[in-house]
Scaffold this motif. Structure first.
Motif, PDB file in Angstrom:
ATOM      1  N   ARG A  33      27.361 -14.487 -62.709  1.00 32.02           N
ATOM      2  CA  ARG A  33      27.381 -13.433 -61.691  1.00 32.02           C
ATOM      3  C   ARG A  33      28.925 -13.676 -61.178  1.00 32.02           C
ATOM      4  O   ARG A  33      29.519 -12.898 -60.909  1.00 32.02           O
ATOM      5  CB  ARG A  33      26.542 -13.350 -60.856  1.00 32.02           C
ATOM      6  CG  ARG A  33      25.056 -12.738 -61.180  1.00 32.02           C
ATOM      7  CD  ARG A  33      24.349 -12.584 -59.919  1.00 32.02           C
ATOM      8  NE  ARG A  33      23.919 -13.754 -59.262  1.00 32.02           N
ATOM      9  CZ  ARG A  33      22.794 -14.285 -59.516  1.00 32.02           C
ATOM     10  NH1 ARG A  33      22.081 -13.812 -60.533  1.00 32.02           N
ATOM     11  NH2 ARG A  33      22.310 -15.402 -59.050  1.00 32.02           N
ATOM     12  N   PHE A  68      32.013 -11.164 -61.210  1.00 30.42           N
ATOM     13  CA  PHE A  68      32.430 -10.657 -59.955  1.00 30.42           C
ATOM     14  C   PHE A  68      33.904 -10.841 -59.718  1.00 30.42           C
ATOM     15  O   PHE A  68      34.659 -10.002 -59.628  1.00 30.42           O
ATOM     16  CB  PHE A  68      31.908 -11.339 -58.820  1.00 30.42           C
ATOM     17  CG  PHE A  68      32.315 -10.867 -57.315  1.00 30.42           C
ATOM     18  CD1 PHE A  68      32.146  -9.766 -56.897  1.00 30.42           C
ATOM     19  CD2 PHE A  68      33.213 -11.868 -56.458  1.00 30.42           C
ATOM     20  CE1 PHE A  68      32.535  -9.394 -55.542  1.00 30.42           C
ATOM     21  CE2 PHE A  68      33.861 -11.333 -55.501  1.00 30.42           C
ATOM     22  CZ  PHE A  68      33.477 -10.082 -54.803  1.00 30.42           C
ATOM     23  N   GLN A  74      35.426  -8.236 -62.045  1.00 30.07           N
ATOM     24  CA  GLN A  74      35.404  -6.963 -61.414  1.00 30.07           C
ATOM     25  C   GLN A  74      36.636  -6.765 -60.255  1.00 30.07           C
ATOM     26  O   GLN A  74      37.342  -5.914 -60.035  1.00 30.07           O
ATOM     27  CB  GLN A  74      34.277  -6.653 -60.421  1.00 30.07           C
ATOM     28  CG  GLN A  74      34.086  -5.326 -59.992  1.00 30.07           C
ATOM     29  CD  GLN A  74      32.529  -5.197 -59.258  1.00 30.07           C
ATOM     30  OE1 GLN A  74      31.847  -6.214 -58.826  1.00 30.07           O
ATOM     31  NE2 GLN A  74      32.365  -4.065 -58.971  1.00 30.07           N
ATOM     32  N   LEU A  83      30.828   2.764 -55.094  1.00 28.59           N
ATOM     33  CA  LEU A  83      29.592   1.817 -55.293  1.00 28.59           C
ATOM     34  C   LEU A  83      28.290   2.169 -54.441  1.00 28.59           C
ATOM     35  O   LEU A  83      28.798   2.632 -53.052  1.00 28.59           O
ATOM     36  CB  LEU A  83      30.064   0.494 -54.649  1.00 28.59           C
ATOM     37  CG  LEU A  83      30.836  -0.373 -55.750  1.00 28.59           C
ATOM     38  CD1 LEU A  83      31.587  -1.458 -55.463  1.00 28.59           C
ATOM     39  CD2 LEU A  83      30.500  -0.467 -57.193  1.00 28.59           C
ATOM     40  N   ASP A 139      26.356   0.341 -52.734  1.00 30.46           N
ATOM     41  CA  ASP A 139      26.074  -0.691 -51.647  1.00 30.46           C
ATOM     42  C   ASP A 139      27.360  -0.963 -50.935  1.00 30.46           C
ATOM     43  O   ASP A 139      28.321  -1.785 -51.472  1.00 30.46           O
ATOM     44  CB  ASP A 139      25.502  -1.891 -52.305  1.00 30.46           C
ATOM     45  CG  ASP A 139      25.193  -3.127 -51.106  1.00 30.46           C
ATOM     46  OD1 ASP A 139      25.023  -2.631 -50.031  1.00 30.46           O
ATOM     47  OD2 ASP A 139      24.903  -4.265 -51.668  1.00 30.46           O
ATOM     48  N   ASP A 183      27.681  -3.442 -48.864  1.00 25.32           N
ATOM     49  CA  ASP A 183      28.136  -4.839 -48.724  1.00 25.32           C
ATOM     50  C   ASP A 183      29.070  -5.239 -49.778  1.00 25.32           C
ATOM     51  O   ASP A 183      29.796  -6.158 -49.958  1.00 25.32           O
ATOM     52  CB  ASP A 183      26.646  -5.443 -48.489  1.00 25.32           C
ATOM     53  CG  ASP A 183      26.125  -5.275 -47.121  1.00 25.32           C
ATOM     54  OD1 ASP A 183      26.755  -5.103 -46.148  1.00 25.32           O
ATOM     55  OD2 ASP A 183      24.798  -5.401 -47.151  1.00 25.32           O
ATOM     56  N   GLU A 184      28.552  -4.612 -51.098  1.00 26.80           N
ATOM     57  CA  GLU A 184      29.276  -5.184 -52.295  1.00 26.80           C
ATOM     58  C   GLU A 184      30.629  -4.704 -52.278  1.00 26.80           C
ATOM     59  O   GLU A 184      31.340  -5.219 -52.669  1.00 26.80           O
ATOM     60  CB  GLU A 184      28.381  -4.279 -53.450  1.00 26.80           C
ATOM     61  CG  GLU A 184      29.000  -4.923 -54.811  1.00 26.80           C
ATOM     62  CD  GLU A 184      28.823  -6.571 -55.335  1.00 26.80           C
ATOM     63  OE1 GLU A 184      29.512  -6.790 -56.035  1.00 26.80           O
ATOM     64  OE2 GLU A 184      27.729  -7.117 -54.557  1.00 26.80           O
ATOM     65  N   LYS A 216      32.443  -7.124 -50.102  1.00 23.15           N
ATOM     66  CA  LYS A 216      32.534  -8.483 -50.710  1.00 23.15           C
ATOM     67  C   LYS A 216      33.799  -8.479 -51.586  1.00 23.15           C
ATOM     68  O   LYS A 216      34.585  -9.222 -51.715  1.00 23.15           O
ATOM     69  CB  LYS A 216      31.447  -8.692 -51.207  1.00 23.15           C
ATOM     70  CG  LYS A 216      31.440  -9.985 -52.072  1.00 23.15           C
ATOM     71  CD  LYS A 216      30.010 -10.396 -52.474  1.00 23.15           C
ATOM     72  CE  LYS A 216      30.091 -11.767 -53.402  1.00 23.15           C
ATOM     73  NZ  LYS A 216      28.859 -11.899 -54.296  1.00 23.15           N
ATOM     74  N   ILE A 217      33.812  -7.145 -52.461  1.00 23.21           N
ATOM     75  CA  ILE A 217      35.035  -7.060 -53.309  1.00 23.21           C
ATOM     76  C   ILE A 217      36.281  -6.745 -52.515  1.00 23.21           C
ATOM     77  O   ILE A 217      37.343  -7.636 -52.840  1.00 23.21           O
ATOM     78  CB  ILE A 217      34.847  -5.726 -54.241  1.00 23.21           C
ATOM     79  CG1 ILE A 217      33.722  -6.051 -55.102  1.00 23.21           C
ATOM     80  CG2 ILE A 217      35.933  -5.476 -54.963  1.00 23.21           C
ATOM     81  CD1 ILE A 217      33.077  -4.630 -55.893  1.00 23.21           C
TER      82      ILE A 217
END
Length: 182
Positions: free
Chosen positions: A99, A103, A106, A125, A127, A129-130, A133-134
């Motif tokens: 993962r 990530f 990505q 996206l 989410d 939160d995702e 994070k990115i």
């Protein structure tokens, strides 16, 4: 002998008559030798005592064997559980590594895109939160350009949600990104 162990009265032995015939002893007559009966009774008690000791020793051996088997089973079960936990942890670590690699890939792709295209992907996206994070994982300059490219009303609203998540996760990182999107 068994009758003595059960506490039953021992029947009187038949009495010899002079004609070679045996006649039952009278109910009130005493046995020929009370000492002989006492010796037989003591022997019977000794035999019964030894038999009970033998049975007791056998039961103790069986109990010890059962306890050793139970201990072995418990030890093997604990070893099996440890192996299973170790295997589970290794699988989780492997999944986490995969993962994390995905990530990072990505993030590298998002950094390679132009800010206008990157903002569309980031806002696409589901989410926030995702997306946060990115954005946090990206190089600060590239992330800043992506935040600045959110100019339309709906893009600005979504970017505010993403920046709020960034703020909750790492307040110092938000200062680096700038507050142009707010």
């Amino acid at each position: 002998a068994a009758m003595a162990l059960r506490g039953e009265a021992i029947p009187a032995p038949p009495v010899q008559t002079g004609e070679g015939k045996t006649a039952p002893a009278a109910a009130g007559a005493k046995p020929a030798s009370s000492k002989t009966n006492a010796v037989e009774s003591e022997e019977d008690l000794e035999i019964a005592h030894r038999e009970s000791e033998r049975i007791k020793a056998e039961l103790e051996q069986r109990l010890a064997l059962n306890n050793s088997i139970l201990l072995k089973v418990r030890t093997e079960r604990e070893a099996f559980q440890k192996e299973r936990e170790t295997a589970t942890k290794q699988e989780q670590a492997s999944a986490n590594v995969q993962r994390e690699e995905g990530f990072r890939k990505q993030v590298a792709i998002m950094e390679a895109l132009s800010p206008k295209v990157a903002i569309q992907h980031l806002l696409g996206l589901s989410d926030p939160d995702e997306a946060a994070k990115i954005l946090m994982a990206m190089e600060t300059g590239k992330a800043k350009k992506i935040v600045e490219s959110a100019k339309r009303g709906d893009e600005m609203t979504q970017m505010k949600r993403i920046l709020q998540r960034v703020r909750e996760a790492a307040p110092s990182r938000l200062a680096d990104l700038g507050r142009e999107g707010e």
